[in-house]
Design a protein around this motif. Structure first.
Motif, PDB file in Angstrom:
ATOM      1  N   ARG A 183       0.832  -1.218   0.000  1.00 50.64           N
ATOM      2  CA  ARG A 183       0.000   0.000   0.000  1.00 50.64           C
ATOM      3  C   ARG A 183       0.864   1.265   0.000  1.00 50.64           C
ATOM      4  N   CYS A 184       2.197   1.083  -0.068  1.00 59.51           N
ATOM      5  CA  CYS A 184       3.112   2.237  -0.056  1.00 59.51           C
ATOM      6  C   CYS A 184       3.666   2.492  -1.459  1.00 59.51           C
ATOM      7  N   PHE A 185       3.677   3.750  -1.848  1.00 57.13           N
ATOM      8  CA  PHE A 185       4.141   4.131  -3.189  1.00 57.13           C
ATOM      9  C   PHE A 185       5.049   5.348  -3.054  1.00 57.13           C
ATOM     10  N   TYR A 186       5.689   5.680  -4.166  1.00 55.60           N
ATOM     11  CA  TYR A 186       6.617   6.814  -4.101  1.00 55.60           C
ATOM     12  C   TYR A 186       6.427   7.716  -5.305  1.00 55.60           C
ATOM     13  N   HIS A 187       6.527   9.009  -5.051  1.00 56.18           N
ATOM     14  CA  HIS A 187       6.502   9.967  -6.152  1.00 56.18           C
ATOM     15  C   HIS A 187       7.647  10.948  -5.937  1.00 56.18           C
ATOM     16  N   SER A 188       8.507  11.037  -6.945  1.00 61.85           N
ATOM     17  CA  SER A 188       9.633  11.957  -6.818  1.00 61.85           C
ATOM     18  C   SER A 188       9.230  13.324  -7.345  1.00 61.85           C
ATOM     19  N   GLY A 189       9.503  14.364  -6.572  1.00 65.77           N
ATOM     20  CA  GLY A 189       9.137  15.708  -7.020  1.00 65.77           C
ATOM     21  C   GLY A 189       9.828  16.766  -6.204  1.00 65.77           C
ATOM     22  N   GLN A 190       9.791  17.973  -6.740  1.00 66.20           N
ATOM     23  CA  GLN A 190      10.354  19.126  -6.032  1.00 66.20           C
ATOM     24  C   GLN A 190       9.296  19.632  -5.049  1.00 66.20           C
ATOM     25  N   TYR A 191       9.762  20.275  -3.985  1.00 65.89           N
ATOM     26  CA  TYR A 191       8.800  20.761  -2.985  1.00 65.89           C
ATOM     27  C   TYR A 191       8.109  22.041  -3.433  1.00 65.89           C
ATOM     28  N   ASP A 192       8.701  22.706  -4.446  1.00 71.05           N
ATOM     29  CA  ASP A 192       8.116  23.978  -4.886  1.00 71.05           C
ATOM     30  C   ASP A 192       7.516  23.865  -6.296  1.00 71.05           C
ATOM     31  N   SER A 193       7.139  22.665  -6.671  1.00 77.16           N
ATOM     32  CA  SER A 193       6.606  22.499  -8.025  1.00 77.16           C
ATOM     33  C   SER A 193       5.132  22.083  -7.992  1.00 77.16           C
ATOM     34  N   GLU A 194       4.279  22.996  -8.450  1.00 78.76           N
ATOM     35  CA  GLU A 194       2.849  22.649  -8.507  1.00 78.76           C
ATOM     36  C   GLU A 194       2.633  21.504  -9.483  1.00 78.76           C
ATOM     37  N   ASP A 195       3.427  21.500 -10.571  1.00 79.02           N
ATOM     38  CA  ASP A 195       3.294  20.423 -11.562  1.00 79.02           C
ATOM     39  C   ASP A 195       3.549  19.065 -10.921  1.00 79.02           C
ATOM     40  N   ASN A 196       4.633  19.004 -10.134  1.00 77.34           N
ATOM     41  CA  ASN A 196       4.966  17.724  -9.498  1.00 77.34           C
ATOM     42  C   ASN A 196       3.869  17.281  -8.526  1.00 77.34           C
ATOM     43  N   PHE A 197       3.270  18.233  -7.833  1.00 79.20           N
ATOM     44  CA  PHE A 197       2.171  17.865  -6.927  1.00 79.20           C
ATOM     45  C   PHE A 197       0.908  17.489  -7.724  1.00 79.20           C
ATOM     46  N   SER A 198       0.735  18.106  -8.911  1.00 76.65           N
ATOM     47  CA  SER A 198      -0.410  17.716  -9.755  1.00 76.65           C
ATOM     48  C   SER A 198      -0.259  16.268 -10.217  1.00 76.65           C
ATOM     49  N   GLN A 199       1.002  15.908 -10.525  1.00 75.75           N
ATOM     50  CA  GLN A 199       1.227  14.500 -10.925  1.00 75.75           C
ATOM     51  C   GLN A 199       0.887  13.565  -9.766  1.00 75.75           C
ATOM     52  N   LEU A 200       1.269  14.009  -8.576  1.00 77.42           N
ATOM     53  CA  LEU A 200       0.926  13.200  -7.397  1.00 77.42           C
ATOM     54  C   LEU A 200      -0.593  13.086  -7.267  1.00 77.42           C
ATOM     55  N   ASP A 201      -1.253  14.207  -7.484  1.00 80.73           N
ATOM     56  CA  ASP A 201      -2.719  14.239  -7.385  1.00 80.73           C
ATOM     57  C   ASP A 201      -3.342  13.180  -8.306  1.00 80.73           C
TER      58      ASP A 201
END
Ligand SMILES: NC(=O)C1=CN([C@@H]2O[C@H](COP(=O)(O)OP(=O)(O)OC[C@H]3O[C@@H](n4cnc5c(N)ncnc54)[C@H](OP(=O)(O)O)[C@@H]3O)[C@@H](O)[C@H]2O)C=CC1
Ligand SMILES: O=C1O[C@H](COP(=O)(O)O)[C@@H](O)[C@H](O)[C@H]1O
Length: 593
Positions: A183-201
């Motif tokens: 049930r654990c997954f990983y997403h690599s992203g920058q902390y200041d990137s809305e795009d990276n958080f959108s991908q997480l979304d």
């Protein structure tokens, strides 16, 4: 029929009055309330930790029609101000998460900074323990988020290697761990990137599978990037139909000004009730037990004031230095790291008046009153120290400034002692002494309550000259070896009249076979359940900083040189002079302790 869901590991009970009839009680396990439509029902939800009943008023008409559904889940967090109100069938569907076949909600937990020390050491192990104990909701997903490049498999490997927690030796541990890791997954992203958080979304949505999505973000990152991460998570990865909460780790600023600025920025993106400022000491079992001790025991309740209590001591010590965390620590020091938060929170809980109820706001209202009643802390009531190298038994222990990330001329205190006072009617004149230090002779956190001497004590003679030794003392040992003990005076058996001091002891390991959960388990579960009692409200934080900011500024402006103490010692001697000025002897120095 309406159904009320509760996590398995905490039982809730329900009572309901239907069509004005007699109130019936329902156990949480059989938490189905059958109503024949149209009905007018008043339902009370009672959690084990909240004696105040929360009323869910089901409005006539609208509800009655909606109750024809087979099952309706009513998550606790939907009960705003104790009242679940809705105006249309559609709204009911959305608010309760009931939408035909997909009538269950999901919780996604994103650990932001998943590659870091705290995530590995505390957060993932706590989540696993909650999973093992069946405390996580049925539909949950855990995401690690950080800049480091990692695959899901690599995250799982990292988590499994560091999953050292109290569950380790338990039955089926590895089987459960395999299930958990799936049930654990990983997403690599920058902390200041809305795009990276959108991908997480997008990824989160996939896992949520159309269910009501509740999202918890745990900010386990350095404080200088809190704001960016909150902004991006909130703008690009908030839940669209459920709740979004953010756990913020300390430090919450480094003084009143920076803390207020942090709060202001966080509030651009989050409402106060979405912010869960964590102080993990509030999740410790014995700290949780403080209010029970006072408010549920008649023998202590009348004693809890200046009338009987001579002084209160709040002691934190670690037998290791800042090893590995010098970079962070040097910017904060022990007062900000331990006193302004952990010890002050304990003090507030200890000294607060009886709250109206055990509801989060009632408790936090009382705590904030204590903090606001505190006398401004003066520099002369503070002692600071810094540890120096020491060789013992062939081993050389380093100085604080031997840490490569610490400047050689650092004046940052690794030890501090302070005398604080609460200027209210209950505690007028009672010294609250705090002591916190790294690289001391032992590891402990405890609260020591020293009572006044017995007036006109018949037995003074039998104690010799040391009246202090005859003082009753209540010790609440937070860790290690959780215990509560009361030092009393008794006669040594025999024909003579010699007095002795003994402990009436509640030692948790001897009394309970059940393991004590880690503080992070309790706090994570609380955040998932929307229970805010053990999290810091912004006005509490302001009051805490108001107390320490002037003295911190003075220490820094005047470049006060900390007193040296050897690694592994009992700390600087100045702490004893400070205590002596208020007629106090530190209880942890007593041979019997
Ligand atoms: N560790 C502990 O025992 C405790 C920690 N805390 C608090 O919890 C939070 C996390 O602590 P901890 O895990 O020790 O922190 P870390 O220093 O381990 O940082 C966590 C992650 O944040 C990323 N990171 C680190 N530095 C930076 C930077 N300068 N810029 C951007 N990203 C960075 C790294 O991930 P990546 O490079 O992969 O992005 C790192 O793995 C902090 O706020 C800390 O004060 C509170 C109590 C105890
Ligand atoms: O918040 C912190 O707490 C730890 C001590 O926590 P404990 O639960 O192990 O007692 C401390 O080492 C650290 O410096 C501080 O930031």
């Amino acid at each position: 029929m309406a159904a009320f869901s509760a996590t398995h590991c905490r039982s809730y009970s329900y009572s309901a009055s239907i069509n004005g009839g007699q109130t019936q009680r329902f156990a949480s396990s059989s938490s189905f309330l059958r109503l024949s439509a149209p009905a007018k029902a008043k339902v009370f939800l009672q959690s084990p930790r909240n004696s105040q009943q929360t009323a869910i008023l089901m409005q006539d008409g609208v509800v009655a029609t909606e109750l024809t559904h087979e099952e309706i889940e009513t998550p606790k967090e939907k009960l705003k101000d104790g009242l679940l109100s809705f105006t249309s069938a559609k709204e009911w569907d959305v608010k309760t998460g009931f939408d035909g076949n997909e009538n269950e909600s999901s919780v996604s937990i994103t650990v932001v900074g998943a590659s870091g020390d705290l995530a590995k050491k505390k957060i993932f192990p706590a989540l696993f323990a909650l999973y093992y104990e069946d405390c996580l909701p049925k539909h949950f997903t855990i995401y690690g988020y950080a800049r480091s490049k990692m695959t899901d498999a690599e995250l799982r490997n990292m988590v499994s290697k560091t999953l050292t927690c109290r569950i380790d030796k338990r039955e089926n541990c590895s089987e459960k761990m395999d299930q958990f890791l799936k049930r654990c997954f990983y997403h690599s992203g920058q902390y200041d990137s809305e795009d990276n958080f959108s991908q997480l979304d997008k990824k989160l949505k996939k896992h949520e599978g159309g269910r009501v999505s509740n999202r918890l973000f745990y900010l386990s990152i350095p404080p200088n990037i809190f704001t960016e991460a909150v902004k991006c998570a909130s703008l690009s990865a908030s839940s669209y139909n459920g709740w979004t909460r953010v756990i913020v780790e300390k430090p919450f600023g480094r003084d009143s000004e920076s803390s207020a600025a942090l709060t202001k920025t966080l509030k651009q993106y989050l409402a106060e009730d979405q912010i869960f400022r964590i102080d993990h000491y509030l999740g410790k079992e014995l700290v949780e037990n403080l209010s029970v001790l006072w408010f549920a025991n008649l023998i202590f309740e009348p004693l809890w004031s200046r009338r009987y209590i001579r002084n209160v001591q709040l002691i934190f010590s670690e037998d290791f230095g800042t090893e590995g965390r010098g970079g962070y620590f040097d910017n904060y020091g022990i007062i900000r790291d331990i006193m302004q938060n952990h010890l002050l929170q304990i003090l507030a809980l200890f000294a607060m008046e009886t709250p109206v109820s055990l509801d989060a706001e009632d408790i936090r209202n009382e705590k904030v009153k204590v903090l606001r009643s505190m006398r401004p802390l003066r520099l002369e009531d503070v002692v600071v120290g810094q540890y120096k190298s020491r060789s013992r038994g062939g081993v050389t222990y380093p100085s604080y400034t031997d840490d490569k990330t610490v400047p050689k001329d650092s004046l940052t205190p690794t030890f501090a002692a302070a005398a604080l006072f609460i200027d209210n009617a209950r505690w007028d004149g009672v010294p609250f002494l705090m002591k916190a230090g790294k690289a001391l002779h032992d590891r402990r956190a405890e609260i020591r309550v020293q009572f006044r001497h017995v007036p006109g004590n018949l037995y003074n003679r039998n104690f010799g000259t040391d009246l202090d030794r005859a003082t009753n003392e209540l010790v609440i040992r937070v860790q290690p070896g959780e215990a509560i003990f009361l030092k009393i005076n008794n006669k040594v058996p025999g024909l003579g009249m010699r007095l002795d001091r003994s402990n009436l002891n509640l030692h948790y390991a001897a009394r309970y076979s059940k393991e004590i959960p880690d503080a992070y388990e309790r706090l994570l579960l609380d955040a998932i359940e929307g229970e805010r009692r053990l999290f810091i409200r912004s006005d509490e934080l302001d009051a805490a900083w108001a107390l320490f900011t002037p003295v911190l500024a003075e220490l820094e402006e005047k470049k006060i040189i900390p007193e040296s103490y050897p690694y592994g010692s009992r700390g600087p001697v100045g702490a004893h002079y400070l205590a002596a000025r208020y007629n106090v002897r530190w209880g942890d120095l007593d041979i019997e302790q």
